[in-house]
Motif scaffolding. Structure first.
Motif, PDB file in Angstrom:
ATOM      1  N   ILE A  47      97.602  35.604   6.332  1.00 30.51           N
ATOM      2  CA  ILE A  47      98.232  36.881   6.658  1.00 30.51           C
ATOM      3  C   ILE A  47      97.276  37.673   7.546  1.00 30.51           C
ATOM      4  O   ILE A  47      96.243  38.145   7.073  1.00 30.51           O
ATOM      5  CB  ILE A  47      98.564  37.683   5.385  1.00 30.51           C
ATOM      6  CG1 ILE A  47      99.465  36.857   4.455  1.00 30.51           C
ATOM      7  CG2 ILE A  47      99.206  39.021   5.756  1.00 30.51           C
ATOM      8  CD1 ILE A  47      99.633  37.436   3.070  1.00 30.51           C
ATOM      9  N   PRO A  48      97.605  37.791   8.831  1.00 28.95           N
ATOM     10  CA  PRO A  48      96.734  38.544   9.736  1.00 28.95           C
ATOM     11  C   PRO A  48      97.136  40.015   9.826  1.00 28.95           C
ATOM     12  O   PRO A  48      98.307  40.369   9.676  1.00 28.95           O
ATOM     13  CB  PRO A  48      96.958  37.851  11.076  1.00 28.95           C
ATOM     14  CG  PRO A  48      98.373  37.373  11.008  1.00 28.95           C
ATOM     15  CD  PRO A  48      98.646  37.058   9.555  1.00 28.95           C
ATOM     16  N   PHE A  49      96.137  40.853  10.063  1.00 29.57           N
ATOM     17  CA  PHE A  49      96.393  42.267  10.339  1.00 29.57           C
ATOM     18  C   PHE A  49      95.199  42.845  11.096  1.00 29.57           C
ATOM     19  O   PHE A  49      94.121  42.250  11.109  1.00 29.57           O
ATOM     20  CB  PHE A  49      96.674  43.058   9.051  1.00 29.57           C
ATOM     21  CG  PHE A  49      95.539  43.054   8.064  1.00 29.57           C
ATOM     22  CD1 PHE A  49      94.559  44.038   8.093  1.00 29.57           C
ATOM     23  CD2 PHE A  49      95.441  42.057   7.110  1.00 29.57           C
ATOM     24  CE1 PHE A  49      93.513  44.023   7.186  1.00 29.57           C
ATOM     25  CE2 PHE A  49      94.400  42.033   6.199  1.00 29.57           C
ATOM     26  CZ  PHE A  49      93.429  43.026   6.240  1.00 29.57           C
ATOM     27  N   GLN A  50      95.415  43.986  11.697  1.00 29.31           N
ATOM     28  CA  GLN A  50      94.364  44.665  12.433  1.00 29.31           C
ATOM     29  C   GLN A  50      93.567  45.513  11.435  1.00 29.31           C
ATOM     30  O   GLN A  50      94.134  46.354  10.732  1.00 29.31           O
ATOM     31  CB  GLN A  50      94.935  45.570  13.534  1.00 29.31           C
ATOM     32  CG  GLN A  50      95.695  44.831  14.603  1.00 29.31           C
ATOM     33  CD  GLN A  50      97.088  44.407  14.172  1.00 29.31           C
ATOM     34  OE1 GLN A  50      97.698  44.998  13.306  1.00 29.31           O
ATOM     35  NE2 GLN A  50      97.592  43.341  14.771  1.00 29.31           N
ATOM     36  N   GLU A  51      92.263  45.309  11.408  1.00 36.40           N
ATOM     37  CA  GLU A  51      91.412  46.038  10.458  1.00 36.40           C
ATOM     38  C   GLU A  51      91.512  47.547  10.669  1.00 36.40           C
ATOM     39  O   GLU A  51      91.425  48.309   9.706  1.00 36.40           O
ATOM     40  CB  GLU A  51      89.959  45.570  10.586  1.00 36.40           C
ATOM     41  CG  GLU A  51      89.064  46.085   9.494  1.00 36.40           C
ATOM     42  CD  GLU A  51      89.421  45.568   8.102  1.00 36.40           C
ATOM     43  OE1 GLU A  51      89.320  46.363   7.139  1.00 36.40           O
ATOM     44  OE2 GLU A  51      89.806  44.396   7.964  1.00 36.40           O
ATOM     45  N   ASP A  52      91.714  47.984  11.905  1.00 30.99           N
ATOM     46  CA  ASP A  52      91.863  49.424  12.162  1.00 30.99           C
ATOM     47  C   ASP A  52      93.124  49.991  11.509  1.00 30.99           C
ATOM     48  O   ASP A  52      93.227  51.199  11.316  1.00 30.99           O
ATOM     49  CB  ASP A  52      91.923  49.700  13.664  1.00 30.99           C
ATOM     50  CG  ASP A  52      90.587  49.492  14.344  1.00 30.99           C
ATOM     51  OD1 ASP A  52      89.556  49.366  13.646  1.00 30.99           O
ATOM     52  OD2 ASP A  52      90.570  49.444  15.587  1.00 30.99           O
ATOM     53  N   ASN A  53      94.071  49.135  11.185  1.00 30.30           N
ATOM     54  CA  ASN A  53      95.289  49.556  10.503  1.00 30.30           C
ATOM     55  C   ASN A  53      94.984  49.572   9.001  1.00 30.30           C
ATOM     56  O   ASN A  53      95.285  48.639   8.271  1.00 30.30           O
ATOM     57  CB  ASN A  53      96.438  48.588  10.843  1.00 30.30           C
ATOM     58  CG  ASN A  53      97.763  49.041  10.292  1.00 30.30           C
ATOM     59  OD1 ASN A  53      97.847  49.907   9.431  1.00 30.30           O
ATOM     60  ND2 ASN A  53      98.821  48.424  10.786  1.00 30.30           N
ATOM     61  N   THR A  54      94.358  50.653   8.567  1.00 29.61           N
ATOM     62  CA  THR A  54      93.853  50.715   7.189  1.00 29.61           C
ATOM     63  C   THR A  54      94.971  50.602   6.145  1.00 29.61           C
ATOM     64  O   THR A  54      94.760  50.007   5.094  1.00 29.61           O
ATOM     65  CB  THR A  54      93.034  51.996   6.954  1.00 29.61           C
ATOM     66  OG1 THR A  54      93.840  53.127   7.278  1.00 29.61           O
ATOM     67  CG2 THR A  54      91.774  52.000   7.810  1.00 29.61           C
ATOM     68  N   ALA A  55      96.143  51.138   6.447  1.00 31.17           N
ATOM     69  CA  ALA A  55      97.262  51.022   5.498  1.00 31.17           C
ATOM     70  C   ALA A  55      97.650  49.559   5.317  1.00 31.17           C
ATOM     71  O   ALA A  55      97.903  49.106   4.195  1.00 31.17           O
ATOM     72  CB  ALA A  55      98.450  51.850   5.960  1.00 31.17           C
TER      73      ALA A  55
END
Length: 167
Positions: free
Chosen positions: A110-118
């Motif tokens: 599951i990938p996500f952008q670390e800057d997207n804290t939510a």
């Protein structure tokens, strides 16, 4: 949750535009000249045999979607996940994520952008519940985008039972 049917495509495309708009804050994407965001990944989810597009439904209303790839391989990847803002932090998204991962036991990424804290809080909470003690995370460069910080990828192994096969 339900699999996207032909009649669901216009609604899914509208949700996709909301999803891409939300992500533009983190991936610095901009709309095309017609004002829309690209749909290549969405189209692939609808036609490729190892992919699945699902609508998240709550109280008989569509509230989001999930896109999965790698269904025919050794590891599933959450290639898109979106919940409309009014349904966030209500348990709708977490419930959908748990049903989906339980429907496809085994390895997941599951990938996500670390800057997207939510997103980071959400996916770490999902991983702790879906795969207690069986998840890790790593940073990976964004392909073709050296200008962006690396994405965070959660790797987990979901242990399921035969009754868990429907999202």
């Amino acid at each position: 949750m339900r699999t996207v049917g032909d009649g669901d495509r216009p609604g899914l495309e509208a949700l996709w535009q909301m999803f891409r708009h939300d992500l533009s804050e983190f991936d610095r994407s901009r709309p095309l000249p017609d004002g829309s965001f690209g749909r290549e990944r969405l189209r692939a989810a609808l036609v490729e045999p190892d992919r699945e597009a699902l609508l998240i439904v709550h109280e008989e209303r569509v509230t989001g979607f999930a896109l999965v790839r790698g269904l025919l391989g050794p590891c599933r990847v959450m290639s898109g996940f979106f919940v409309v803002r009014t349904a966030r932090r209500t348990g709708v998204g977490a419930g959908a994520a748990h049903r989906l991962t339980a429907a496809h036991p085994g390895p997941w990424e599951i990938p996500f952008q670390e800057d997207n804290t939510a997103a980071g809080r959400f996916w770490r909470r999902v991983a702790r519940r879906a795969a207690p003690g069986r998840w890790t995370e790593e940073r990976r460069p964004v392909p073709g985008r050296p200008d962006l910080p690396p994405d965070t990828w959660i790797r987990l192994t979901v242990v399921g039972s035969p009754g868990d096969r429907r999202p």
